[in-house]
Design a protein around this motif. Sequence first.
Motif, PDB file in Angstrom:
ATOM      1  N   ASP A  11      45.193  63.274  50.649  1.00  0.00           N
ATOM      2  CA  ASP A  11      45.366  63.367  52.100  1.00  0.00           C
ATOM      3  C   ASP A  11      45.750  64.771  52.537  1.00  0.00           C
ATOM      4  O   ASP A  11      46.750  65.330  52.090  1.00  0.00           O
ATOM      5  N   THR A  15      40.809  65.601  52.224  1.00  0.00           N
ATOM      6  CA  THR A  15      40.476  65.053  53.540  1.00  0.00           C
ATOM      7  C   THR A  15      41.011  65.995  54.615  1.00  0.00           C
ATOM      8  O   THR A  15      41.926  66.781  54.378  1.00  0.00           O
ATOM      9  N   SER A  68      38.523  58.873  57.194  1.00  0.00           N
ATOM     10  CA  SER A  68      38.865  60.284  57.010  1.00  0.00           C
ATOM     11  C   SER A  68      37.630  61.126  56.720  1.00  0.00           C
ATOM     12  O   SER A  68      36.740  60.719  55.978  1.00  0.00           O
TER      13      SER A  68
END
Length: 196
Positions: A11, A15, A68
Motif C-alpha cells: 500500500d 499502489t 487500487s
Amino acid sequence: MNQLNFCIDIDGTITEAYDWIPRANEYFNTQIIPEMVTEYDEYIALGVDPKAFAEFYHLYGETIYAESHIRAGVKDVLNGLFTDHNLHFVTAREIEMKNVTEKWLSHHHIPMSSLSLLGSHDKVAKAYEFCCDIFIEDRYENAVQLASHGFNVLLIDCYYNQGHLFPGITRVNDWIDIDRHIDNYIQTYNYSQIAI
C-alpha cells in the motif's frame, strides 16, 4: 550474479498512495486532498475518531484494495528484477485480505517469490527471515525501524512520510528512481563480490 532479496511493501508503495480518499470523503462527508495527508494514519487527516475509521475500513477496505491503481513503472522494474532476484511482498494487511491481495497482484501480473500479510507494521522479523538486501517502503516509522536494524530502505516519497532520513534510508521519488538506485546497488554489490 548472486541472487538478492528485495522486500516490498504494497500500500502506497506499489499502489497509488491516495486512492482511498474519494471513498473516505464520501463516507465521512469530508473534502481532504492528498496534500492534507501528512500523517500515515488516515483518520488523522480526516479528523475522525479511530474507531469510526476502523468501521469505514471494515466496510470498504477490501473494495479499496481491489480498486487500487498501480504506480507507474512498477511492473517494468519488478519484471526486470525477478529474472535474477527474489521479490518478497511484506504488508501490514491482515490475513483476511489475502484473497483480494492475491487477486490484485495476479490481475496486474506482478511477479513474486512470496507474500506475507502480517496484520502488523513490525516487518523486521520478515526482513531477517528473507535476508533482505533492500526494503522498499512508504511508511516512515517502518523505514526507521528497519534501518535501525541495519537494513537498506528505499522510502518512496509521500506527503505523510516526511522526516529526518537516518543512515540506511534513501528517499526516492518514483519507480524510475527506485530502479536507478537498485541498479547502482547491484553493480556495487557485484563489484564487491568480485573484489573478495
